[in-house]
Design an enzyme around this catalytic site. Structure first.
Site, PDB file in Angstrom:
ATOM      1  N   GLY A  72      11.089  21.901 -20.698  1.00  0.00           N
ATOM      2  CA  GLY A  72      12.431  21.405 -20.406  1.00  0.00           C
ATOM      3  C   GLY A  72      12.691  20.225 -21.314  1.00  0.00           C
ATOM      4  N   SER A  96       5.624   5.442   0.251  1.00  0.00           N
ATOM      5  CA  SER A  96       4.561   4.466  -0.033  1.00  0.00           C
ATOM      6  C   SER A  96       3.806   4.150   1.248  1.00  0.00           C
ATOM      7  CB  SER A  96       5.171   3.174  -0.568  1.00  0.00           C
ATOM      8  OG  SER A  96       4.182   2.168  -0.612  1.00  0.00           O
ATOM      9  N   ASN A 145       4.600  -4.900   4.544  1.00  0.00           N
ATOM     10  CA  ASN A 145       3.862  -5.773   3.624  1.00  0.00           C
ATOM     11  C   ASN A 145       4.657  -7.056   3.416  1.00  0.00           C
ATOM     12  OD1 ASN A 145       1.583  -6.164   2.065  1.00  0.00           O
ATOM     13  ND2 ASN A 145       2.594  -5.504   0.189  1.00  0.00           N
ATOM     14  N   TYR A 162      11.523  -3.161   0.055  1.00  0.00           N
ATOM     15  CA  TYR A 162      10.811  -1.963  -0.422  1.00  0.00           C
ATOM     16  C   TYR A 162      10.272  -1.144   0.765  1.00  0.00           C
ATOM     17  CZ  TYR A 162       7.296   0.669  -3.152  1.00  0.00           C
ATOM     18  OH  TYR A 162       6.522   1.650  -3.735  1.00  0.00           O
ATOM     19  N   ALA A 163       9.633  -1.833   1.721  1.00  0.00           N
ATOM     20  CA  ALA A 163       9.060  -1.133   2.879  1.00  0.00           C
ATOM     21  C   ALA A 163      10.162  -0.437   3.679  1.00  0.00           C
ATOM     22  CB  ALA A 163       8.296  -2.116   3.761  1.00  0.00           C
TER      23      ALA A 163
END
Ligand code: NAP
Length: 247
Positions: A56, A141, A148, A154-155
């Site tokens: 691709g 994650s 964290n 992010y969490a």
């Protein structure tokens, strides 16, 4: 099973985990399209895919831009066919303790890691529903499970993706589509390279396997979830973390 020319879209395939995933599929005959945020990154993807027969190419994408996503999916469908496997891998961190966490860094992480996946799944699942077949794999994650300090944005984004995936899995299960997550632990990429040696050592002490993961460790789990061997698995998360977190 012959996977030749089955189309796989991998976001964030310019480096790290996304590149390992793109290579894994390309090596097995899939036709892989990978994205990067810059023309230069897209060219790099095209270059490493060029060695494969069913190759691709690299495409540019900023997952925060809705119109960019729409034209990418339209272009793929018109010029190459429907997407059989969607791997939502692109992701960012903007770490800061809550009191110093800016609204901008909150928004950027949520827009990139969560809203982008919602948009792309919405665009791609339409043709999967028609085809009554499709595999969606979202990269979350370990931090989405454990939390964290310094990573509230992010969490939250990663935990959101996991619940989103379970809900979508319930919506589309009857249509032959599976939706699963792979939750990496500490994987050696640009994302983790910037962390201090002190932090890396303290994380390493919490990993029973005694080593950090490689992008390929994650790619293998993604590849399995996209295979027919995993056809009865949906709404699940595979943890790839050397035992640092066990459910
Ligand atoms: P990385 O090396 O930092 O690569 C990130 C990828 O995402 C790059 O291809 C980047 O493209 C792309 N990207 C960034 N912002 C984007 C945007 N706005 N739109 C589209 N693409 C964008 O990260 P990684 O370590 O391979 O991580 C890949 C995924 O695994 C992420 O979702 C991450 O959260 C997750 N993860 C990683 C670890 C770890 O230990 N490394 C652990 C758990 C989960 P450019 O090259 O163009 O910037």
């Amino acid at each position: 099973m012959d996977n030749t020319n089955k189309i796989v879209l991998v976001t964030g395939a310019s480096r790290g985990i996304g590149k390992a995933i793109a290579l894994k599929f390309a090596q097995s005959g899939y036709r892989v399209f990978g994205t990067a945020t810059s023309e230069q990154g897209a060219q790099k993807i095209s270059n490493y895919l060029a060695q494969f027969e069913a190759h691709g190419e690299g495409l540019t994408l900023d997952i925060k831009q809705g119109n960019c996503l729409e034209s990418l999916v339209k272009n793929l469908q018109t010029n190459h066919g429907d997407i059989a496997v969607l791997v939502n891998n692109a992701g960012i961190t903007r770490d800061s303790l809550l009191l110093r966490l800016s609204y901008e860094d909150w928004d950027e992480v949520i827009q990139t890691n969560l809203t982008g996946i919602f948009r792309l799944c919405k665009l791609v699942s339409r043709s999967m529903i028609k085809a009554r077949h499709g595999k969606i794999i979202n990269i979350t994650s370990v931090v989405g499970h454990t939390g964290n300090p310094g990573q509230a944005n992010y969490a939250a984004s990663k935990a959101g993706v996991m619940s989103f995936s379970k809900s979508l899995a319930k919506e589309v299960g009857m249509r032959g589509i599976t939706v699963n997550c792979v939750a990496p632990g500490f994987i050696k990429t640009d994302m983790t390279d910037t962390l201090s040696d002190g932090l890396k050592n303290s994380v390493l002490n919490q990993i029973p396997a005694g080593r950090f993961g490689s992008p390929d460790d994650v790619a293998k789990a993604v590849f399995f979830l996209a295979s027919e061997d995993a056809s009865y698995i949906t709404g699940s998360t595979i943890h790839v973390n050397g035992g640092m977190f066990m459910e």
